[in-house]
Design an enzyme around this catalytic site. Sequence first.
Site, short mmCIF file in Angstrom:
data_model
loop_
_atom_site.label_atom_id
_atom_site.label_comp_id
_atom_site.label_asym_id
_atom_site.label_seq_id
_atom_site.Cartn_x
_atom_site.Cartn_y
_atom_site.Cartn_z
CD GLU A 91 51.60 -11.45 -25.47
OE1 GLU A 91 52.54 -10.94 -26.08
OE2 GLU A 91 51.32 -12.67 -25.54
CB CYS A 104 47.33 -18.35 -20.31
SG CYS A 104 49.11 -18.31 -20.12
CB CYS A 111 60.64 -13.10 -17.60
SG CYS A 111 61.10 -14.49 -16.53
CB CYS A 115 64.39 -19.44 -20.77
SG CYS A 115 64.05 -19.73 -19.03
CB CYS A 118 61.30 -17.68 -23.20
SG CYS A 118 59.85 -16.84 -22.55
CB CYS A 338 52.74 -16.40 -23.33
SG CYS A 338 51.37 -15.54 -22.60
N1 SAH Z 1 58.20 -18.53 -16.08
C1 SAH Z 1 57.41 -19.70 -15.91
C2 SAH Z 1 56.01 -19.56 -16.44
C3 SAH Z 1 55.83 -18.80 -17.73
S1 SAH Z 1 56.50 -19.58 -19.16
C4 SAH Z 1 58.11 -20.88 -16.54
O1 SAH Z 1 59.10 -20.70 -17.23
O2 SAH Z 1 57.69 -21.99 -16.29
C5 SAH Z 1 55.29 -20.82 -19.46
C6 SAH Z 1 55.79 -21.99 -20.31
O3 SAH Z 1 56.00 -21.58 -21.67
C7 SAH Z 1 57.10 -22.55 -19.81
O4 SAH Z 1 57.10 -23.95 -19.74
C8 SAH Z 1 58.04 -22.03 -20.86
O5 SAH Z 1 59.21 -22.78 -20.88
C9 SAH Z 1 57.21 -22.14 -22.11
N2 SAH Z 1 57.77 -21.43 -23.27
C10 SAH Z 1 58.57 -20.33 -23.29
N3 SAH Z 1 58.94 -20.00 -24.54
C11 SAH Z 1 58.36 -20.92 -25.35
C12 SAH Z 1 58.36 -21.14 -26.76
N4 SAH Z 1 59.03 -20.33 -27.58
N5 SAH Z 1 57.66 -22.20 -27.26
C13 SAH Z 1 56.97 -23.01 -26.42
N6 SAH Z 1 56.92 -22.86 -25.09
C14 SAH Z 1 57.61 -21.83 -24.55
FE1 SF4 Z 2 60.84 -16.33 -17.88
FE2 SF4 Z 2 60.23 -17.27 -20.28
FE3 SF4 Z 2 62.04 -18.53 -18.81
FE4 SF4 Z 2 59.45 -18.62 -18.09
S1 SF4 Z 2 60.35 -19.47 -19.95
S2 SF4 Z 2 61.22 -18.23 -16.76
S3 SF4 Z 2 58.79 -16.58 -18.74
S4 SF4 Z 2 62.23 -16.43 -19.62
#
Ligand code: SAH
Ligand code: SF4
Length: 349
Positions: A91, A104, A111, A115, A118, A338
């Site tokens: 995406e 973006c 990934c 987390c 996410c 995303c």
């Molecule tokens: N992997 C990197 C960059 C991609 S994620 C990272 O984790 O920083 C980009 C941002 O989107 C991160 O700050 C992540 O924590 C946030 N993010 C992930 N899932 C989300 C959600 N459900 N709602 C809002 N932000 C989210």
């Molecule tokens: Fe990976 Fe999502 Fe965690 Fe960023 S927030 S490191 S994209 S699992």
Amino acid sequence: MKPTIYDLTYEQLEAWMLENGEKKFRAQQIWNWLYIQQVAEFAEMNNISKVLIEKLEAAFILSPLTQNVLQASSDGTRKYLFALNDGTLIETVLMPHKYGNSVCVTTQVGCNIGCSFCASGTLRKQRDLTAGEIMAQVMLVQRDLNTLEGEAQRVSHIVIMGIGEPFDNYDNFMDFIRIVNHPKGLAIGARHITVSTSGIVPKIRQFADEGIQVNLAISLHAPNDELRSSVMKINNAYPIPELMDAVRYYIAKTNRRITFEYIMMRGVNDQIIHARQLVKLVRGMNAYINLIPFNAVDEHGYQRSTKEDVSAFFDYLKKEKIQVMVRREFGHDIDAACGQLRAKKLESE
Ligand code: SAH
Ligand code: SF4
């Protein structure tokens, strides 16, 4: 499979010309066709000899992406689902701001950091994107902008916050920066590029030593180790004290302000006790806190914080003289977070 020509840095393209019996200056011409004229086919490069075009076509493909879905929001946000050559999906999001157009980009298919909040983390990483596959996202969005009516629009900012952990694909991500930043190409300034990481400590230190002015954002999301480990398992490998040391090293080395991202999850990390701990962590640092409204992801149990809790948290940080802002949301009427569009598409298949 042939690589995309967008994989090559300017210096690599010059080297390729020499290796293939061409003059070095051809690199500049090709670069101009790719990034200034923004052609979609090698055949459109009409001051390039047929022989060289054939050599390029034999060695490279131009675009490694095909557009699958485009969602356009009423606020101008455009979200693209692209298929890579091997059929995997990624995406890309265009966000129009007053100060310019920001794209973006995705850096990995899935990934592995996993987390718990996410959408991208729910699908294990299938592979890293190459520098050119990241670059191609920017070029396809730019070409899409070129087709819109009205004043010419250019991509002016890049945020590396799509699917994937850029510091887990470090070399390709750095090449991407060199390509997108190159003065003879799109020339997007380092200060207009922001990379976000979940906190891979050795890579933060390496990045600090690169001597570039790219903005760094750290996904903090919790103010103590116990809570952070429960939502981000990367915290077991790189707990908060080590992360903060690396961040201090980065600030000392680059003299730049850092951003901490903090997703507000109802009842999880959004109470005043958490704000108090957060203040202690960042006090005295050249940093600001970006409070992010949580985007609901179907299979996880989290909810977004109430407006009142966000305000109280924000006010507490302000009162403590911490630099803080609440992130504006884009494309609320489309699959905003995303990874959501891709997750949905995969589910439906
Ligand atoms: N992997 C990197 C960059 C991609 S994620 C990272 O984790 O920083 C980009 C941002 O989107 C991160 O700050 C992540 O924590 C946030 N993010 C992930 N899932 C989300 C959600 N459900 N709602 C809002 N932000 C989210
Ligand atoms: Fe990976 Fe999502 Fe965690 Fe960023 S927030 S490191 S994209 S699992």
